[in-house]
Design an enzyme around this catalytic site. Structure first.
Site, PDB file in Angstrom:
ATOM      1  N   GLU A   1      64.332 -20.216  -2.304  1.00 48.41           N
ATOM      2  CA  GLU A   1      63.126 -20.996  -2.603  1.00 48.41           C
ATOM      3  C   GLU A   1      63.297 -22.302  -1.846  1.00 48.41           C
ATOM      4  OE1 GLU A   1      60.411 -23.120  -3.224  1.00 48.41           O
ATOM      5  OE2 GLU A   1      61.622 -23.883  -4.877  1.00 48.41           O
TER       6      GLU A   1
ATOM      7  N   CYS B   1      58.639 -29.202  -4.597  1.00 50.44           N
ATOM      8  CA  CYS B   1      58.464 -28.248  -3.499  1.00 50.44           C
ATOM      9  C   CYS B   1      57.014 -27.804  -3.420  1.00 50.44           C
ATOM     10  CB  CYS B   1      59.395 -27.055  -3.658  1.00 50.44           C
ATOM     11  SG  CYS B   1      59.406 -26.340  -5.301  1.00 50.44           S
TER      12      CYS B   1
END
Length: 535
Positions: free
Chosen positions: A288, A322
């Site tokens: 990720e 993110c």
């Protein structure tokens, strides 16, 4: 009945007021004492036990005010090997515990997190710098994933398939992998670990966690919460392991054949190295990585809703999610209106101590992040970018840590290279578009592919954006922003975001190995595909 409802409401208000007053009285010392986090704390644990502090002593400073929060001993080579061996030994026992019973242990962890929510949330705020509501929300996310994992522990479904051979059954099963390595980042110092660990545990794995060295105390607090539950259930050392250190520890984990799965959260640069190293030993990865997320605002959108989504997406967690919104792609007919509304909204932002309820934006994680922020702004100016809202470091007495910045908004050419880069800070780019096809092309023209959104009331536009012709991201939303994903869905993205999935849906399968079984309950041995082999 009316009196009862009013009385119940008043009681609720009193409880909420008591909770607020109780929250405000806790000092940093109270929080550290609550978790028994001592000076020069060990950064190595196999569950209930902590290895003696022998490695490099690393300080943790708060970006809120520059205060030294504590020091932690990094993990040494010999200690790392001990952790790995202890974890492997624990796996032999933990995998034999029925999955629903493993789920019960995770349920208890969720209950312990509920009890520690205030203290852990505030510790996250002190150490990472996110606003108090976001710190508490992060712990709530941990609680939610515990609840999800409990249910998942009874739903690790395989399938049955018809066999072409008479008196044969076919089915598939899922078995645990063993040791799962978790490498997490500073921006969500506790939640991302829990996404991985809670699911990995109900699947029968043991976990080895390397948190960001920038947020070690939050990790220590989590380990102590979990340790109490493991102790109460008479479980062995090695189910939950913590190894605090710099990138050297992460590299050891990536190279280690004893860790069949590495789940890594961080930069694309880091993820590429992890993927290469783990791939060379044919291990498995959940990656990720970077996000360069955009919202498309249509001329058919609710503009007020769009502004709220864009502002929170861009400045929430000081642009260090993110899933933070980096780009705003706006239909030309409403472009000027959106720009003016954004300027007014940014003028209302309060930038300051994240532990104060009035603050919208807290600090960046450290001065290095501030340098990256200012470097990006200098580059924007050098390529002719236009300033909509000036971003800049803040130096007032209340910003004495040197980590606070004023979020900025800029207009740049659609071809600008900086649009393809992720600056982990509150910088928002504005881009106009004519047709939705043009907007989608702009949206997808970046290396990353994590989160995306379109703001529109037009059902055709919404469905086009969600179709194969639309967003190329792992997450695509309609009429909500790019940040704030729920744990029920699989979280992750495409392209340079890494392709991994964590948390909900069927992400649990990444933490297990699939086994196909064929069972012959007859007296003959027919071969598949009609092959004859007579003796």
């Amino acid at each position: 009945m009316a009196f009862f409802i009013r009385s119940k409401f008043c009681n609720f208000i009193i409880i909420e007021l008591f909770f607020y007053l109780n929250m405000t009285k806790h000092s940093l010392k109270d929080i550290l004492n609550y978790f028994d986090i001592r000076d020069n704390h060990s950064g190595v644990s196999t569950g209930m036990n902590w290895q003696p502090g022998k490695g490099k002593l690393y300080p943790s400073y708060s970006p809120v005010n520059g205060q030294l929060l504590g020091k932690v001993h990094f993990c040494e080579e010999k200690q790392y090997r001990t952790v790995i061996q202890t974890a492997q030994d624990a796996f032999k026992e933990w995998r034999t515990v029925p999955a629903p019973n493993r789920g019960e242990v995770v349920r208890q962890m969720g209950q312990s997190l509920r009890e520690a929510k205030e203290m852990l949330g505030r510790l996250v705020c002190h150490e990472m710098g996110k606003p108090l509501q976001e710190g508490l929300g992060e712990v709530q996310e941990m609680i939610d994933i515990c609840d999800f994992a409990v249910g998942q522990s009874r739903q690790l479904y395989g399938k049955t398939m018809p066999s072409e051979r008479p008196q044969h059954h076919m089915m598939e099963q899922w078995h645990p992998l063993g040791c799962v390595g978790i490498i997490s980042a500073f921006n969500f110092p506790v939640a991302v670990w829990s996404w991985n660990a809670m699911i990995a545990w109900v699947c029968g794995n043991v976990c080895i966690w390397k948190p960001s060295e920038k947020t070690p105390l939050s990790a220590i607090a989590c380990q102590k919460i979990v340790a109490d539950v493991l102790r109460q259930n008479n479980l062995p050392e090695g189910i939950s392991n913590l190894v605090i250190g710099d990138k050297i520890i992460g590299e050891k984990m990536a190279h280690d054949n004893g860790i069949p799965l590495i789940s890594a959260t961080g930069s694309t640069k880091m993820g590429k190295q992890v993927a290469k190293t783990v791939g060379e030993r044919l291990g498995k990865c959940i990656l990720e990585l970077g996000g360069n997320n955009a919202i498309i605002i249509s001329d058919k959108a609710d503009i007020e809703l769009s502004i709220r989504a864009a502002v929170f997406g861009a400045v929430g967690t000081a642009g260090q999610r993110c899933t933070s919104t980096r780009r705003l792609i706006v239909q030309r007919n409403v472009y000027n209106e959106v720009k003016e509304r954004l300027k007014k909204a940014y003028a209302q932002l309060t930038i300051g101590n994240p532990l104060e309820e009035s603050s919208h934006v807290g600090p960046l994680i450290d001065k290095e992040a501030v340098n990256q922020f200012t470097t990006a702004i200098q580059h924007i100016k050098s390529i002719g970018g236009k300033e909509v809202v000036a971003g800049m470091p803040l130096e007032a007495p209340e910003h004495k840590s040197g980590c606070y910045v004023k979020p900025g908004i800029y207009e740049v050419a659609p071809s600008a290279d900086i649009l393809k880069e992720e600056t982990f800070a509150p910088i928002l780019y504005l881009l106009p578009y004519e047709s939705l096809e043009e907007a989608i092309a702009l949206h997808n023209d970046v290396p990353q592919g994590l989160s995306s959104a379109i703001m529109t009331k037009d059902v055709n536009e919404a469905h086009l954006f969600l179709s194969a012709l639309g967003s190329d991201c792992g997450i695509a939303n309609v009429n909500i922003g790019t940040s704030g994903a729920e744990i029920g869905g699989a979280f992750g993205g495409e392209k340079e975001t890494g392709g991994g999935r964590e948390s909900g849906s069927d992400a649990w399968k990444a933490y297990m190995r699939r086994q196909t079984n064929t069972i012959n309950f007859g007296s003959q041995l027919p071969l598949a595909q009609g092959i004859k082999f007579d003796l």
